[in-house]
Design an enzyme around this catalytic site. Sequence first.
Site, PDB file in Angstrom:
ATOM      1  N   LYS A 106      15.156 -13.805  -1.191  1.00 25.33           N
ATOM      2  CA  LYS A 106      14.678 -13.849  -2.858  1.00 25.33           C
ATOM      3  C   LYS A 106      14.449 -12.205  -3.070  1.00 25.33           C
ATOM      4  CE  LYS A 106      11.187 -15.598  -0.511  1.00 25.33           C
ATOM      5  NZ  LYS A 106      11.107 -16.649   0.476  1.00 25.33           N
ATOM      6  N   ILE A 137      13.701 -27.649  -3.133  1.00 20.06           N
ATOM      7  CA  ILE A 137      13.923 -27.933  -4.365  1.00 20.06           C
ATOM      8  C   ILE A 137      15.084 -27.479  -4.969  1.00 20.06           C
ATOM      9  CG2 ILE A 137      13.034 -28.070  -6.756  1.00 20.06           C
ATOM     10  CD1 ILE A 137      10.188 -27.326  -5.675  1.00 20.06           C
ATOM     11  N   GLY A 188       5.360 -21.745   9.732  1.00 26.21           N
ATOM     12  CA  GLY A 188       6.615 -21.149   9.499  1.00 26.21           C
ATOM     13  C   GLY A 188       6.762 -21.182   7.784  1.00 26.21           C
ATOM     14  N   GLU A 191       5.891 -15.458   5.378  1.00 23.89           N
ATOM     15  CA  GLU A 191       6.743 -14.515   5.747  1.00 23.89           C
ATOM     16  C   GLU A 191       6.434 -13.880   6.941  1.00 23.89           C
ATOM     17  OE1 GLU A 191      10.021 -14.104   4.211  1.00 23.89           O
ATOM     18  OE2 GLU A 191       9.119 -15.996   2.678  1.00 23.89           O
ATOM     19  N   LYS A 206      10.839 -14.471  -7.056  1.00 22.91           N
ATOM     20  CA  LYS A 206      11.471 -15.939  -7.158  1.00 22.91           C
ATOM     21  C   LYS A 206      11.365 -16.088  -9.061  1.00 22.91           C
ATOM     22  CE  LYS A 206       9.962 -18.152  -3.158  1.00 22.91           C
ATOM     23  NZ  LYS A 206       8.527 -18.713  -2.486  1.00 22.91           N
TER      24      LYS A 206
HETATM   25  N1  HSE Z   1       7.131 -17.550   2.282  1.00 25.50           N
HETATM   26  C1  HSE Z   1       7.709 -18.449   1.345  1.00 25.50           C
HETATM   27  C2  HSE Z   1       6.681 -19.257   0.787  1.00 25.50           C
HETATM   28  C3  HSE Z   1       8.778 -19.129   1.973  1.00 25.50           C
HETATM   29  O1  HSE Z   1       5.723 -19.493   1.408  1.00 25.50           O
HETATM   30  O2  HSE Z   1       6.669 -20.077  -0.251  1.00 25.50           O
HETATM   31  C4  HSE Z   1       9.727 -19.861   1.228  1.00 25.50           C
HETATM   32  O3  HSE Z   1      10.212 -18.860  -0.076  1.00 25.50           O
END
Ligand code: HSE
Length: 323
Positions: A106, A137, A188, A191, A206
């Site tokens: 993004k 989503i 996970g 980032e 976003k």
């Molecule tokens: N690091 C991002 C989050 C991953 O935690 O939403 C998904 O975009």
Amino acid sequence: MKKVKIALLGLGTVGGGTYDILTKNRDIIMERTGVDYEITHIFEKYAEQLEKHGADLSLQTLDIDSIISQDSGVDIIVEALGGMDFPVQVMTRALKNGISVVTPNKAAVAANYDTLKKAADEGHAYLKFEAAVGGGIPILTPIQEQLSCNHFTDIMGILNGTTNYILTKMLKQGQSYEDALAGAKKNGFAEPDPTADVEGIDCANKLCLLMVLAMGRYVNPQQIPTKGITDVTMEDIQAAYNRGCVIKLIAHATLNEDGFNYYVKPEEIPLDHPLASVSNEFNAIYLDGDAVGELMFYGKGAGALPTGSAIVGDILAIMKALQ
Ligand code: HSE
């Protein structure tokens, strides 16, 4: 029938999830699309990443030209490298050479939206980034397809899984900010450098993509007033709860008679509001369109397989279009 050739750039959390879905769900993918495909290259420095996913080591390469040059034979690249300069260069070159791009990046798409769109137009290639907003989503595709007859006046969402996970763990389990962030990293969601998550920058990227696609207005993410959750204390969370509210990191854009307004910041949400019950790594996006009315989208906003699901969805759409 053409066999579609796919190159994966990066086999980390998201690239790995994408690989797993493309290999493990190959039978239903082929049955439902009628398209055959193969992964021809994996651009990845660490052989252990390929071993972890059972990928053939002969696919490993660090020769980017063999993937994105005009005569490489590759139809689609999945850019899951993260970062900015190198991925943007790679995506731009690939698109200009007629190779379609799918990416969850993004930050790169939001900051370079026009450049990448122009490159795609020039190369008659597809640029798709459903996974960049809301993880698994489906939100960007519905906005651009099924809902494209609407003027959207309101977009409000919980768009970051890491911060929502942290705020949930602090409220529900009394975890410290540091422990909750460690949990988000381990799962996970965060980032590699979680600064963009916790400072709200990821949400701004976003929101930028949602605004340009739903409202037709591009705002550079750096121009979006943005505040993250690093100043939110356990005391703030408890005090809000005692007032019948939860603190959520909210991204909000409105386009109406009052003008065009947008921001990212932590807000107190009343417990009976639909966004209050969105917990852990889940995301939710509320939209108001003049034809369809109010809509809510809800699901896992981060993680290998949910994000991989959105990437594979984009790959399938391109594979079908290429036939
Ligand atoms: N690091 C991002 C989050 C991953 O935690 O939403 C998904 O975009």
